[in-house]
Enzyme design. Structure first.
Site, mmCIF file in Angstrom:
data_model
loop_
_atom_site.group_PDB
_atom_site.id
_atom_site.type_symbol
_atom_site.label_atom_id
_atom_site.label_comp_id
_atom_site.label_asym_id
_atom_site.label_seq_id
_atom_site.Cartn_x
_atom_site.Cartn_y
_atom_site.Cartn_z
ATOM 1 N N PHE A 246 0.823 -1.202 0.000
ATOM 2 C CA PHE A 246 0.000 0.000 0.000
ATOM 3 C C PHE A 246 0.862 1.258 0.000
ATOM 4 O O PHE A 246 0.754 2.125 -0.876
ATOM 5 C CB PHE A 246 -0.918 -0.040 1.224
ATOM 6 C CG PHE A 246 -1.765 1.184 1.448
ATOM 7 C CD1 PHE A 246 -2.426 1.804 0.409
ATOM 8 C CD2 PHE A 246 -1.909 1.705 2.726
ATOM 9 C CE1 PHE A 246 -3.220 2.935 0.621
ATOM 10 C CE2 PHE A 246 -2.705 2.825 2.957
ATOM 11 C CZ PHE A 246 -3.357 3.437 1.896
ATOM 12 N N PRO B 294 22.219 -9.818 6.417
ATOM 13 C CA PRO B 294 22.984 -8.651 5.963
ATOM 14 C C PRO B 294 23.779 -8.941 4.695
ATOM 15 O O PRO B 294 23.845 -8.110 3.783
ATOM 16 C CB PRO B 294 23.897 -8.340 7.151
ATOM 17 C CG PRO B 294 23.127 -8.835 8.343
ATOM 18 C CD PRO B 294 22.432 -10.073 7.860
ATOM 19 N N ASN C 14 9.160 -6.725 10.732
ATOM 20 C CA ASN C 14 9.203 -5.454 11.457
ATOM 21 C C ASN C 14 10.494 -5.227 12.225
ATOM 22 O O ASN C 14 10.859 -4.079 12.493
ATOM 23 C CB ASN C 14 8.034 -5.367 12.441
ATOM 24 C CG ASN C 14 6.692 -5.341 11.746
ATOM 25 O OD1 ASN C 14 6.602 -5.133 10.540
ATOM 26 N ND2 ASN C 14 5.631 -5.566 12.513
ATOM 27 N N TYR D 184 2.942 -5.834 17.956
ATOM 28 C CA TYR D 184 3.242 -5.066 16.747
ATOM 29 C C TYR D 184 4.098 -3.839 17.091
ATOM 30 O O TYR D 184 5.144 -3.600 16.471
ATOM 31 C CB TYR D 184 1.952 -4.619 16.060
ATOM 32 C CG TYR D 184 2.180 -3.590 14.984
ATOM 33 C CD1 TYR D 184 2.708 -3.954 13.755
ATOM 34 C CD2 TYR D 184 1.894 -2.242 15.213
ATOM 35 C CE1 TYR D 184 2.947 -3.010 12.773
ATOM 36 C CE2 TYR D 184 2.131 -1.293 14.232
ATOM 37 C CZ TYR D 184 2.655 -1.678 13.018
ATOM 38 O OH TYR D 184 2.890 -0.730 12.051
ATOM 39 N N LYS E 66 8.011 -3.079 15.869
ATOM 40 C CA LYS E 66 8.304 -1.875 15.091
ATOM 41 C C LYS E 66 9.335 -1.011 15.810
ATOM 42 O O LYS E 66 10.242 -0.451 15.182
ATOM 43 C CB LYS E 66 7.032 -1.077 14.852
ATOM 44 C CG LYS E 66 6.067 -1.708 13.866
ATOM 45 C CD LYS E 66 6.651 -1.791 12.463
ATOM 46 C CE LYS E 66 6.871 -0.427 11.838
ATOM 47 N NZ LYS E 66 7.379 -0.535 10.429
#
Length: 377
Positions: free
Chosen positions: A25, A56, A90, A140, A144
């Site tokens: 989105f 990495p 996240n 969540y 984050k």
């Protein structure tokens, strides 16, 4: 506070940007905005990189082929995913991206859309500034926050987004659910059948909604800026009652839909009933400000569905004028225990995690390899 980490390259001109989560989105809009600014954009999609294997070293290998000055990490997860998947996208991917920057001869700078939910419950009073210590409550928000911390430590820029809304909003977000139900109601009306009620969980929270195009503008501004190791709030800067949002969507649809709020669920965000962010730092240091009104965001969200009210001209309505809904709402259940209607009842249930992100988020993470999103960011 600025940090001269491995991703910093002050004064180096930005010509090439790589975008993770480019099909989501927010990510898709970011690509469009960056290209409109004349930048070369490399979309890092699943056929080029499976984020489940994003060490990495692997990230450095993929990014070395396009040699970007900036990498935008628009990948993330909110709804319909496991805790393991949420932690991967996240938290672990941003950390791996920060590590990858130090492995290349010319380090890139990271721009990372974070989330308002990194702050956790906010006290009543004035708007929250970037100086506030993050105290996330839900899973969540915690993932984050950890991902954002890794990006800032590496000299990147984190944009803590409020609830992202606008055209293409995920079907599992509250606006997406309401838009889908209104489309079904329009089909019933066109067939001469009764228009069904819109049944939602209680709508009691206040949320700050920012248009996805404004959020993408902020990402572009951060990509072109020279600041490093910074966090910026990106929001409209005004709390909106979630109930008002839903009422306005119904009003714009032109359909005689009755909203029914039912249930007595507790607040899944741990008491964060009201969001208000201070965006003055973004204005001062990035030259960014929100430009699109909530009404425009809602009209543009509804327009592709073909709902009649979505095509009415907006006129000269300003950002501050706000929606003026006049539709009927019936409330059932205990006011004391209600949380916002982040799930539609009886056939329109929102997957796990949608409530934590808030009515919207942009985040759209059906494709877990490339994520996709905001913030819901």
């Amino acid at each position: 506070m600025a940090v001269n980490g491995p991703t910093a390259h002050p004064g180096h001109p930005v010509r090439t940007v790589a975008v993770l989560g480019s099909t989501g989105f927010l990510g898709a809009q970011v690509c469009t905005t960056l290209e409109a600014a004349g930048l070369t954009v490399h979309r890092i999609t699943r056929d080029r990189l499976d984020l489940a294997e994003a060490t990495p070293e692997r990230l450095a290998e993929v990014l070395a082929r396009c040699a970007p000055e900036v990498v935008v990490n628009a990948a993330g997860a909110v709804w319909g995913v496991t805790d393991q998947q949420m932690r991967l996208l996240n938290e672990e991917v941003p950390r791996a991206l920060a590590g990858a920057a130090g492995l290349l001869p010319r380090p890139f700078r990271i721009v990372h859309p974070g989330s308002v939910h990194e702050y956790g419950p906010t006290p009543p009073g004035g708007p929250v500034t970037e100086d506030r210590r993050p105290e996330p409550v839900g899973f969540y928000g915690r993932t984050k926050a950890r991902g954002s911390r890794a990006v800032v430590a590496a000299g990147g820029v984190v944009l803590r987004l409020s609830n992202v809304i606008g055209p293409g909003a995920p079907a599992d977000s509250l606006p997406g659910v309401v838009a889908r139900q209104l489309a079904l109601a329009a089909a019933e009306a066109a067939a001469g059948r009764p228009v069904p009620e819109l049944r939602l969980a209680p709508l009691v929270s206040y949320r700050d909604f920012v248009d996805v195009r404004d959020a993408a503008d902020a990402v572009s501004a951060a990509a072109l800026a020279t600041c490093t190791g910074r966090v910026f709030n990106i929001a409209a800067g005004e709390p909106v009652p979630v109930r008002l949002l839903v009422r306005r969507m119904v009003e714009l649809s032109g359909l005689p839909v009755r909203i029914v709020e039912e249930g007595v669920a507790g607040n899944p965000r741990g008491g964060a009933d009201r969001q208000l962010l201070d965006v003055s730092a973004a204005g001062r240091d990035l030259g960014w400000r929100p430009r699109r009104s909530l009404d425009r965001s809602l009209r543009d969200l509804l327009a592709p569905i073909g709902l009649p009210g979505a095509f009415e001209p907006t006129g000269a309505r300003s950002r501050d004028s706000g929606p003026r809904p006049e539709c009927r709402t019936e409330q059932r259940g205990s006011e004391d225990d209600r949380s916002e209607g982040s799930s539609a009842r009886r056939g329109a249930e929102v997957p796990r995690g949608a409530a934590e992100q808030s009515p919207v988020r942009a985040r759209r993470h059906r494709d877990l390899a490339v994520g996709g999103g905001a913030g819901g960011r």
